[in-house]
Design a protein around this motif. Structure first.
Motif, mmCIF file in Angstrom:
data_model
loop_
_atom_site.group_PDB
_atom_site.id
_atom_site.type_symbol
_atom_site.label_atom_id
_atom_site.label_comp_id
_atom_site.label_asym_id
_atom_site.label_seq_id
_atom_site.Cartn_x
_atom_site.Cartn_y
_atom_site.Cartn_z
ATOM 1 N N ASN A 167 40.377 8.182 10.625
ATOM 2 C CA ASN A 167 41.710 8.763 10.465
ATOM 3 C C ASN A 167 42.282 9.210 11.812
ATOM 4 O OD1 ASN A 167 42.251 8.672 7.585
ATOM 5 N ND2 ASN A 167 40.563 10.116 7.343
ATOM 6 N N ARG A 171 50.956 7.292 -6.235
ATOM 7 C CA ARG A 171 52.280 7.647 -5.722
ATOM 8 C C ARG A 171 53.341 7.560 -6.822
ATOM 9 N NH1 ARG A 171 50.314 5.476 -0.490
ATOM 10 N NH2 ARG A 171 50.807 3.331 -1.079
ATOM 11 N N SER A 186 47.538 10.807 3.437
ATOM 12 C CA SER A 186 47.205 9.491 3.981
ATOM 13 C C SER A 186 45.841 9.029 3.511
ATOM 14 C CB SER A 186 47.242 9.525 5.513
ATOM 15 O OG SER A 186 46.310 10.467 6.022
ATOM 16 N N GLN A 187 45.021 9.955 3.038
ATOM 17 C CA GLN A 187 43.682 9.622 2.544
ATOM 18 C C GLN A 187 43.586 9.950 1.062
ATOM 19 O OE1 GLN A 187 40.228 10.958 4.853
ATOM 20 N NE2 GLN A 187 39.170 11.473 2.962
ATOM 21 N N ALA A 221 43.584 15.109 6.350
ATOM 22 C CA ALA A 221 44.194 13.823 5.997
ATOM 23 C C ALA A 221 44.371 13.691 4.493
ATOM 24 C CB ALA A 221 43.342 12.666 6.525
#
Length: 473
Positions: free
Chosen positions: A83, A297, A324-325, A92
């Motif tokens: 990351n 999402r 992001s993770q 993250a």
């Protein structure tokens, strides 16, 4: 069932093996080959960029703690993190809170864990009114300073892609970064990847999921703005799950998931969402991760509708960002010299070689969204927990993969059964096992030994000197 090196490699395309043939040993990657699939032979000579005492794969809480602990013992360390920051799920992954550092009496994550929490609080990195919520941007800087202060050499956006191993010893880690492929040679290797990638690709045996291969659902955490926390807590805030059945009747959700950990205050008007599950996730397969991310999402739109319509204080909430993770709670459990198990948890086990103690409940999130699966989760989480001051031991043997002499594991992939894995996998547990792995690796290098060739009492002595909680040693 446990998987052996032969079984693992049989189902692997070993995509990186050709690229690494010049290093002259067995090699494995996690790529899966389909029967009859076409292949390409990819060979390349790559530079050995680092030769160090200790190599650590993964800069999450376990890997970070391992790297810092080894460096503070005077060892030369290189840490590879895929990351753009250290910390894994707390940064993250945007997980909005730690689980417990203590058992209500004792600081179990003593040493590095306690140091991190203290520094985070001093810098205003915990949310208003809570000692364990996380402001991720502050925690990132805390970790940066910790690693740099220990003089650990590291690289972000640096992926472990393959491992060279022969005769029970890891000889090189193969990494990919923007500058290309390169190798790291080390005397000791520590797997802090969470998924046990380094150990599994080297050929260590492992287990994964339950007897049917089911894995805990994942979660994509999120950050939300414009929450009226005063209204949310007015009259005593009830569980975020309280209106789910109403929403199910109104067909708000595509998947009727009854488990909603909830929204946690991380700023004046902001909240960190540990909401929604990605069922069927396998974090060792990028195709599964991809599918889960896309769905997660999209599903947050449904949770936004739920919070705005059914819960007080969230009427104006706005999604700011998703992590992001992806949060993955379970994958490989590397089989070590001992498998810490549910009976050990129940009896508050004490071990002669323990390197720490912990107390978080058994927390196996359901693998499926049906009511029966949720009820099983709910019952276990209610019953398999401790009272104040109670804890269980974590033996050093759980960090030592079978068949290897210079490899240790730390974090959620240590040698446990599924029940204990669901307890020790959380961040304070990772600080405990990471710190121990780092000190153990340093001792082995110092004494020109292997992971089993030094007295565990020496490891315990050094851990206690760092602040580790070892009351029985």
């Amino acid at each position: 069932m446990p998987q052996s090196r032969r079984g693992f490699l049989k189902g692997s395309a070993a995509a990186a093996a050709g690229a690494l043939g010049s290093l002259g040993a067995t090699s494995a990657s996690g790529a899966e080959a389909k029967p009859g699939a076409s292949e390409v032979c990819f060979q390349r000579r790559i530079p050995i960029r680092h030769e160090v005492d200790v190599f650590v794969a993964g800069g999450g809480p376990a890997g970070l703690a391992a790297a810092v602990a080894a460096a503070r013992q005077g060892r030369k360390v290189f840490l590879a993190e895929r990351n753009n920051c250290f910390g894994g799920m707390g940064t993250a992954g945007m997980l909005p809170l730690f689980m417990q550092f203590t058992d209500g009496v004792n600081m179990l994550a003593g040493g590095l864990g306690a140091e991190i929490l203290k520094t985070l609080r001093e810098r205003g990195g915990t949310g208003p009114g809570s000692e364990v919520t996380i402001r991720a941007e502050v925690l990132k800087r805390v970790y940066d300073d910790l690693v740099q202060g220990a003089k650990v050499d590291f690289g972000f956006h640096t992926d472990l892609i393959a491992v060279e191993a022969e005769q029970g010893r890891v000889t090189a880690a193969i990494l990919a970064a923007k500058s290309g492929l390169f190798a790291v040679k080390a005397k000791m290797f520590i797997d802090g990847t969470g998924d046990g990638d380094l150990a599994a690709w080297a050929g260590a045996p492992f287990e994964k999921g339950d007897a049917q291969g089911n894995l805990m659902a994942g979660t994509l955490c999120s950050l939300w703005a414009d929450i009226d926390w005063a209204a949310a807590h007015k009259g005593g805030r009830v569980s975020d799950e309280s209106r789910l059945e109403d929403a199910f009747r109104d067909k708000v959700f595509t998947v009727n998931d009854r488990h909603l950990p909830g929204m946690f205050r991380v700023g004046r008007n902001t909240g960190g969402g540990n909401i929604g599950h990605t069922f069927g996730l396998d974090s060792t397969d990028e195709r599964s991760i991809t599918k889960a991310l896309v769905w997660a999402r999209k599903s947050l739109l449904e949770y936004e509708r739920y919070y705005k319509k059914y819960l007080r204080g969230f009427e104006q909430m706005e999604l700011v960002a998703t992590a992001s993770q992806l949060g993955c709670r379970e994958s490989r459990r590397i089989l070590g010299d001992y498998v810490l198990n549910l009976e050990d948890f129940k009896r508050r086990a004490v071990f002669p070689d323990e390197i720490g103690r912990y107390s978080y409940p058994v927390d196996i999130h359901a693998a499926k969204s049906d009511l029966a699966s949720y009820k099983k989760y709910e019952e276990e989480f209610r019953k398999l927990r401790y009272g104040k001051g109670e804890n269980y031991g974590i033996p050093y043997r759980t960090l030592v993969p079978r068949g290897f002499s210079n490899l240790l594991v730390a974090g959620r992939c240590i040698s446990t059964d599924r029940h204990v894995q669901s307890s020790v996998r959380v961040m304070p547990g990772c600080f405990i096992t990471g710190q121990a792995a780092g000190v153990a690796a340093a001792i082995a290098v110092e004494k020109k030994s292997d992971t089993r060739g030094f007295p565990v009492a020496e490891l315990q002595r050094r851990l206690k000197a760092l602040g580790g909680f070892l009351p029985h040693c």
